[in-house]
Enzyme design. Structure first.
Site, PDB file in Angstrom:
ATOM      1  N   LYS A  77      31.763  44.238  37.066  1.00  0.00           N
ATOM      2  CA  LYS A  77      32.685  45.772  36.262  1.00  0.00           C
ATOM      3  C   LYS A  77      33.217  46.408  37.721  1.00  0.00           C
ATOM      4  CE  LYS A  77      29.516  45.702  32.473  1.00  0.00           C
ATOM      5  NZ  LYS A  77      28.751  46.358  31.988  1.00  0.00           N
ATOM      6  N   ASP A 109      30.367  51.533  28.705  1.00  0.00           N
ATOM      7  CA  ASP A 109      29.387  51.198  28.362  1.00  0.00           C
ATOM      8  C   ASP A 109      28.648  53.189  28.235  1.00  0.00           C
ATOM      9  OD1 ASP A 109      28.654  48.482  28.471  1.00  0.00           O
ATOM     10  OD2 ASP A 109      28.602  48.690  30.331  1.00  0.00           O
TER      11      ASP A 109
END
Length: 279
Positions: free
Chosen positions: A70, A107
């Site tokens: 990420k 997220d």
């Protein structure tokens, strides 16, 4: 599902990816929405990430990025969302009409939506305890601050990691607690477990909730077929609790909306998640 030369290809990139429920969730969403796309999971080494992301995006597709890529994904993007800039992580990517590689960290949005759904009230003004110092904790911290939390205390077994996310994302509303015993006697409207404790059924809870005189609600970002020790302890203490399944659904819904520019079929996605977990 019929795949043709015109079908958009979206992929989950990470290592490992065999455990992921994302293909089931997104393909159920594509079918429910009637969009022409297919979603697959691809085991991807760090050295191959740039090629995969650019190739998929330039071909009209996109996808998601999971551990351990990420942060690297965030550095590859041409166009970063505010969530990517603040957390230093990207979990969703796509290409725009000019060929630029765009990305977001859904997220954060997923946490915010799951939080509002769980609390069933406006989170503004709450006092929260955040456990963890990794990527999930960064997303949760930004989500809490964007939802108007009055104060967020952060505890991690490695205090320097907690300080790092507080410096990057927090401000006057954020405070790091370096020693667990310093939490004794503190009361919170919400306790969030953003550690990895709970992924293994034998994992202990990250915190003894009985040391806190008041806990309004407990939110575990871990999910699985088993009940985590954290959620079990919260239930035993009479505290409202939830696991990470709704955040999984909601971050996937936010990703769907980035790719397709339309509202996600959340009910179909939630049903797909529940089927993978045997709910």
């Amino acid at each position: 599902m019929t795949v043709t030369a015109a079908t958009r290809v979206l992929a989950l990139l990470g290592d490992p990816v065999a455990h992921s429920a994302s293909p089931e969730i997104q393909n159920a969403a594509f079918e429910a929405a009637g969009v022409d796309g297919v979603y697959v999971a691809v085991r991807c080494a760090a050295a191959d990430l740039v090629g995969f992301m650019n190739g998929l995006a330039r071909a009209g597709g996109g996808g998601n990025v999971t551990l351990p890529h990420k942060e690297k994904a965030a550095s590859i993007l041409d166009d970063r969302s505010e969530a990517v800039r603040r957390t230093g992580a990207c979990n969703t990517f796509w290409g725009d009409a000019s060929g630029r590689l765009c990305g977001d960290n859904t997220d954060v949005e997923g946490f915010r939506r799951a939080l509002r759904s769980f609390l069933e009230t406006d989170p503004r003004g709450i006092r929260a305890l955040l456990l963890g110092g990794g990527g999930a904790a960064r997303a949760a911290l930004l989500g809490l601050l964007e939802e108007g939390a009055d104060e967020v205390l952060i505890y991690n077994r490695t205090p320097d990691r907690a300080r790092a996310i507080a410096r990057r994302i927090g401000g006057p509303s954020t405070r790091v607690v370096p020693m667990l015993r310093e939490l004794a006697g503190e009361g919170f409207d919400l306790v969030v477990n953003a550690t990895s404790l709970g992924l293994n059924p034998e994992d202990p809870p990250p915190l003894d909730l009985t040391m806190l005189p008041r806990v309004g609600a407990a939110m575990d970002l871990v999910y699985g077929r088993h009940t985590t020790a954290f959620t079990a302890a919260a239930t035993e203490a009479g505290v409202r609790t939830t696991d990470g399944l709704e955040m999984l659904v909601q971050q996937g819904a936010a990703a769907f909306e980035r790719w397709w520019g339309r509202e996600a079929p959340v009910d179909a996605m939630r049903s797909a998640v529940e089927a993978t977990q045997g709910v």
